[in-house]
Each structure stands twice: as C-alpha cells, then as structure tokens.
Design an enzyme around this catalytic site. Structure first.
Site, mmCIF file in Angstrom:
data_model
loop_
_atom_site.group_PDB
_atom_site.id
_atom_site.type_symbol
_atom_site.label_atom_id
_atom_site.label_comp_id
_atom_site.label_asym_id
_atom_site.label_seq_id
_atom_site.Cartn_x
_atom_site.Cartn_y
_atom_site.Cartn_z
ATOM 1 N N ARG A 294 -20.065 24.703 5.696
ATOM 2 C CA ARG A 294 -21.139 24.327 4.778
ATOM 3 C C ARG A 294 -20.764 24.739 3.362
ATOM 4 O O ARG A 294 -21.023 25.871 2.943
ATOM 5 C CB ARG A 294 -22.455 24.985 5.205
ATOM 6 C CG ARG A 294 -22.894 24.639 6.632
ATOM 7 C CD ARG A 294 -24.201 25.355 6.968
ATOM 8 N NE ARG A 294 -24.650 25.068 8.314
ATOM 9 C CZ ARG A 294 -24.389 25.830 9.384
ATOM 10 N NH1 ARG A 294 -23.650 26.920 9.245
ATOM 11 N NH2 ARG A 294 -24.838 25.492 10.585
ATOM 12 N N ARG A 330 -17.758 20.102 4.883
ATOM 13 C CA ARG A 330 -18.809 19.166 4.479
ATOM 14 C C ARG A 330 -19.010 19.267 2.971
ATOM 15 O O ARG A 330 -19.145 20.365 2.433
ATOM 16 C CB ARG A 330 -20.109 19.494 5.209
ATOM 17 C CG ARG A 330 -21.256 18.551 4.841
ATOM 18 C CD ARG A 330 -22.495 18.833 5.656
ATOM 19 N NE ARG A 330 -23.122 20.108 5.314
ATOM 20 C CZ ARG A 330 -24.131 20.650 5.996
ATOM 21 N NH1 ARG A 330 -24.592 20.045 7.073
ATOM 22 N NH2 ARG A 330 -24.650 21.798 5.627
ATOM 23 N N GLU A 429 -26.658 11.598 11.090
ATOM 24 C CA GLU A 429 -27.878 12.414 11.112
ATOM 25 C C GLU A 429 -29.111 11.624 10.684
ATOM 26 O O GLU A 429 -30.165 12.200 10.453
ATOM 27 C CB GLU A 429 -27.706 13.655 10.232
ATOM 28 C CG GLU A 429 -27.245 13.374 8.824
ATOM 29 C CD GLU A 429 -26.920 14.640 8.039
ATOM 30 O OE1 GLU A 429 -27.364 15.724 8.456
ATOM 31 O OE2 GLU A 429 -26.219 14.539 7.021
ATOM 32 N N ASN A 452 -29.909 18.465 14.151
ATOM 33 C CA ASN A 452 -31.154 18.967 13.567
ATOM 34 C C ASN A 452 -31.838 17.874 12.747
ATOM 35 O O ASN A 452 -33.024 17.581 12.927
ATOM 36 C CB ASN A 452 -30.887 20.185 12.673
ATOM 37 C CG ASN A 452 -30.331 21.358 13.458
ATOM 38 O OD1 ASN A 452 -30.357 21.358 14.676
ATOM 39 N ND2 ASN A 452 -29.826 22.347 12.760
ATOM 40 N N ASP A 453 -31.084 17.281 11.821
ATOM 41 C CA ASP A 453 -31.682 16.232 10.993
ATOM 42 C C ASP A 453 -31.901 14.945 11.771
ATOM 43 O O ASP A 453 -32.892 14.237 11.547
ATOM 44 C CB ASP A 453 -30.806 15.960 9.761
ATOM 45 C CG ASP A 453 -31.230 16.799 8.558
ATOM 46 O OD1 ASP A 453 -32.382 17.268 8.539
ATOM 47 O OD2 ASP A 453 -30.414 16.992 7.646
ATOM 48 N N ARG A 463 -38.313 19.590 10.463
ATOM 49 C CA ARG A 463 -37.552 20.599 11.211
ATOM 50 C C ARG A 463 -37.898 22.024 10.790
ATOM 51 O O ARG A 463 -37.647 22.975 11.526
ATOM 52 C CB ARG A 463 -36.042 20.369 11.035
ATOM 53 C CG ARG A 463 -35.578 20.375 9.610
ATOM 54 C CD ARG A 463 -34.107 20.074 9.479
ATOM 55 N NE ARG A 463 -33.293 21.222 9.787
ATOM 56 C CZ ARG A 463 -32.012 21.334 9.428
ATOM 57 N NH1 ARG A 463 -31.406 20.342 8.797
ATOM 58 N NH2 ARG A 463 -31.323 22.412 9.715
ATOM 59 N N CYS A 500 -22.216 18.831 15.500
ATOM 60 C CA CYS A 500 -22.159 20.081 14.744
ATOM 61 C C CYS A 500 -23.545 20.685 14.551
ATOM 62 O O CYS A 500 -23.678 21.737 13.933
ATOM 63 C CB CYS A 500 -21.483 19.875 13.387
ATOM 64 S SG CYS A 500 -22.361 18.774 12.260
#
Length: 554
Positions: A294, A330, A429, A452-453, A463, A500
């Site tokens: 990240r 990323r 995502e 997650n997204d 979330r 991921c």
C-alpha cells in the site's frame, strides 16, 4: 473486575496496561510572551530533543531499511542545526511571539523559499523543513511522537485510528488494540492483522479514559475485554494464550514448505504490507512475495507530496530486501477514508465513490508521473510489478499504459536503468471491473481482487459502517459469483488472478478459492503459515464440481 464486549477483528490473547492514543495537531496557538529569553530556551530544549529523536530514527532506519533511506533523518538533523533557521525563530521570539508560532512561521518562510528555487532537489526540501518544524512544534505543545508515551508495551485504546495515524504509530510499543468504534474492515483492524496482534473494535463508550493504566486482557477471537481480571478469568485467558503460542511454534515447521494441495495443485501465497518496515514480518513468516504494498503510507505520513527520490528509496528498499521475489506495489489509493490534507480534495457527500485512487492519478498527472518514475527506477533492483486501484473502464487502463510508456521513454532518454519488463495489473474491486473483466484481461498482466471494496460496492454496504457488520457479507453468493467470473475471464486471456483483500486469509473459503481457480492469495504476514497448513490439507478436485454448482445455483 470489569468486563466489556466488542467484536474480535484480529485473533489472539494479549495482556498489559491500557493506554489511550495521544493525538497531536490542531491549530497552532499564537500569543504574546513576556520573557523572550525564557521562551527561546524553551525552543532550544525542544530543538535539541527533536535532534535526539531523529538520531534514534536514523539508527532504526539504518538497521531496518539501510543507509540510503536512513540518510533522510540525518539530513533533518542538519536542518535543525541550520543557523539561519535558528536565528529566524529567535528573531520572532524576540518580537514577543511564542515559540510554537515562531517555528510555524519560520517553516512557512523557508518552505516557500525552497519551493521557489529552480533546482528540483532544493524544491523538495520544502516538505523537509515543514516536517522538522512540526516535530519541534509537537514537542513544544506536548504532543507525543508516535502517539504513545510509555516505557513498556501497551494495549492501545482509541475511538478509532485514521490511516494517517496508523502509519506513524510506534509499533514496538503495541501488544494489541481495543477501540470504541471501528469495524472489521477498519484500518486499525488491518494493521493489527498485518502485525499479527490481537484487536477488538466496537467496545463503545464504556471504554473510558479513566480506565487507562489498568491491567487488561483482550481476546481478539471472542471480543472479550477484561480489566483487573479475577484469578479464574486470568488463568483461562493466559492458558488460551499459551495454546496459541504452541500452535504458532507448530506452524513454524511449515516454513520452507510449498503451498501445494494433496493432489498437487500449487498456489502462490503472498503478503499485504503497508510500509517497508513490514518486510521483516513477511520474511519472518516465509511469505512467497508481496501481493499488495500500500504505497499510500508515503503520502499519509507526509505533510506534502513525497518526492520521487523519497518514493524511489522506499520501493528500492523493499525490492532489494525481498531478494528477487515478486513485489506488487499499488499506486496511491488516497481518497474516501484515506485523506491527506495537502491534496486539498473537495468535500464529497459520498467520498467512497468520489475522486479517489486512480481517478486522482488521472486528473493529477504530475503526481502520478512522479510515482511511476520512482517505481520504474526501483524496478532495476528487484522484481517489481505495478498495480492500479479502482478501475472501472477499459479507457482508464489504456490511458495508464500510455502514461507508463511515456515515463519509460523519458527514463531511457535520461539513461536511468530499469527492468526490461514490469508487469502491470489492476485491482478488481468494482462490479464494473468484473463485468468488463473479459476486455480488461486483454490489457494487463494480472488481476488482484480487492474483496473489501468489491463486497462494499456489490452489496451497497459501507465497509466502515459500525452497525452494518451483519449486512457486510463477503461470503455472499453475488461476491463469489463475481470472483468466478473474473477468474474465468483472466484465465481465458492467459493471465493470473489473485485476491489481496482480507477475505484471502479466510480459511473457510480456501477450498472455494481453489475451485474457482484463484492463483494467488495475498494475506497479512501472520496468516501465511495457517493458510499454508490449510492448503496442504485440501484435495482441490474432491469437491470442485460441487462447490461450483453451489455458486452457480445460489
């Protein structure tokens, strides 16, 4: 004994004193002083303490990430010794301005001076002078560096922590987390899982600051929080902690073993990290590579845009330390719940769907190009791959590839070395990226699913919502169908697909991921060996047809 209940978001038992996170910042106090000599002495004490802190950071960085990265802290020490800087502060104090305001004003004068210089290196010093000044102001105002002022490790408590706060924590002082708010997808929870320590969120206002200093036991599996535990409760939880440690020791025997199912199917197990410091945990837990670095940590811990050189040194350090293993970085994912003030983003009613991630990169090309130059330069020192978040359209990927090609041409003209080929991938995502995955797969080298997204956008559930956990179902049939569609389209185009998001570590779904055809799982470092154990116990063909039929029919 006081017992509270929250939601366990990172497993494990931890015991220690409770400590509330100390926030600094806010507006600089400005007032007239009566004794300039005493005020300058106060500044001098803060300046010298700041230099001592920077010496400690230099030694820490030298040990963890090498000389080149550590040099920044050495340079900051020299800036604090600069006579012009000191005399500027002293002059303002002599005019009866308090030290905090004098340092702040001096920082802006020097930052503007550097920013207006023609030399790019000197322009970059504007951020440095603000950084050292903020450190001195923090000391003067009583703010705590790293948010923790404790001689011993603690259970850290807070309402919740912002991403910009988590990246600056003194992680060596944290045994576990407990927060009043937050969710299983909060950045506090993600950090805890990366560190492999227990965490509990959603305890509520009963987590009062009057409890600070009390002995506390937390169980990150059950969400149990106990203060001043009686003998029976303490004995129960300490025994559970001992069992967890014994299991970890057993899993240590899996280090060096392949991630292969009983019927011979191999899967890549990589790690998610948030800063170069996390590489140590990747290596310690035998991660096969880094599936998600990240990069926004560089932006969140800075008071201004990180320079190309600053980014290059961070990426180069990680690539070198991983010794030729793939490192997927990323590009910046600022926006939504990750805000940096200097981006000056407009207020949005729904920032999760606003100007964020790749949208910022494509609307602020100068910021994007700086990061891409640093990434391509670092590719000469390891196996770096670049991943782009929040993709919804084919034209975005084509525009990204055009910019990447221009950056490569520019670096080639300048004679700067880089890898002959750097893999480019995108995050899946959004529902749009899933529905277009057949076309997107023809444009890139790999997919990585941000579950997650993807879950958030598919189910229309925030979330970060504290009261929405029962509706945020990453096992939802719609999410699993989307994973299957993206995997099928990736393989049809001859590229690989990974996960991921936090779901990758959910061993209840490992067999499902294998049936779907997921090639890589990127998880927190502490999840590598438990996941490897699960993979090695599965026959990937035994229930494959049954699993796929269930996904199709649900």
């Amino acid at each position: 004994m006081i017992r509270l209940q929250g939601k366990g978001v990172s497993t494990g038992v931890a015991a220690g004193p409770l400590y509330f996170y100390r926030r600094g910042g806010g507006e600089i106090e400005r007032h007239e002083i009566a004794d300039p000599a005493a005020e300058f002495e106060r500044f001098e004490s803060a300046r010298l303490l700041a230099i001592e802190q920077l010496k400690g950071l230099y030694e820490k960085a030298l040990a963890e990430v090498g000389e080149e990265s550590a040099q920044l802290f050495e340079a900051h020490q020299l800036m604090l010794d600069d006579l012009d800087y000191i005399e500027s502060v002293q002059g303002m104090i002599n005019d009866k301005v308090n030290a905090e305001a004098a340092v702040s004003d001096t920082a802006e004068i020097f930052a503007e001076m550097f920013a207006n210089m023609d030399d790019a290196y000197m322009q970059a010093r504007a951020a440095d002078v603000r950084d050292i000044s903020n450190r001195v102001i923090g000391i003067l105002s009583g703010a705590v560096a790293g948010g923790i002022d404790s001689a011993v490790p603690v259970i850290l408590a807070s309402d919740d922590l912002a991403p910009s706060e988590t990246v600056q924590l003194d992680k060596s002082k944290i045994l576990g987390f407990v927060t009043r708010g937050g969710s299983g997808n909060s950045h506090t929870a993600i950090l805890a899982r990366t560190m492999g320590i227990p965490a509990i969120c959603g305890v509520g206002d009963a987590l009062a600051e009057s409890l600070e200093g009390k002995d506390i036991l937390i169980d990150g599996q059950t969400g149990e929080v106990v203060f001043d535990a009686d003998e029976i409760t303490r004995d129960r939880l300490i025994k559970k902690q001992a069992k967890e440690r014994a299991l970890k020791e057993l899993l240590e025997q899996l280090k060096g073993q392949p991630n292969v199912t009983t019927d011979g199917k191999s899967i890549m197990v990589y790690c998610n990290i948030g800063s170069p410091e996390d590489v140590e945990a990747v290596l310690r837990n035998d991660g096969g590579g880094i599936g998600l670095f990240r990069s926004e940590f560089l932006y969140l811990q800075n008071d201004d845009y990180p320079t190309e050189e600053q980014q290059f040194l961070a990426y180069k350090t990680v690539a070198e330390r991983m010794g030729g293993k793939r490192v997927i970085i990323r590009t910046l994912d600022i926006g939504a719940d990750k805000q940096a003030d200097y981006f000056k983003l407009d207020h949005e009613e729904n920032p999760a769907m606003g100007l964020r991630a790749i949208r910022i990169c494509l609307t602020r090309p100068e910021v994007f190009r700086t990061q891409l130059r640093a990434l391509y330069r670092a590719s000469a020192y390891g196996k770096i791959a670049i991943m782009f978040p929040m993709i919804t359209s084919v034209w975005e990927v084509q525009e990204i590839k055009r910019i990447c090609a221009n950056v490569r041409e520019e670096l080639t003209r300048e004679g700067i070395p880089m890898a002959d080929y750097v893999e480019l991938g995108i995050m899946i995502e959004t529902p749009a990226s899933v529905m277009l995955s057949d076309r997107l797969a023809k444009e890139v080298d790999f997919f990585s699913v941000g579950t997650n997204d993807l879950t958030q956008y598919t189910l229309a559930v925030d979330r970060q919502g504290q009261n929405l956990d029962r509706f945020f179902d990453a096992h939802h049939p719609a999410v699993l169908r989307m994973l299957k569609m993206a995997a099928d389209n990736a393989h049809a185009a001859g590229i690989w697909i990974g996960i991921c998001g936090e779901l990758g570590a959910d061993v209840a779904l490992t067999e499902t991921f294998l049936a779907i055809g997921i090639d890589e799982l990127s998880v927190s470092p502490s999840s590598v060996l438990p996941l490897r154990s699960t993979i090695r116990s599965i026959d990937s063909t035994a229930k494959r047809d049954e699993i796929l039929k269930e996904i199709a029919s649900n």
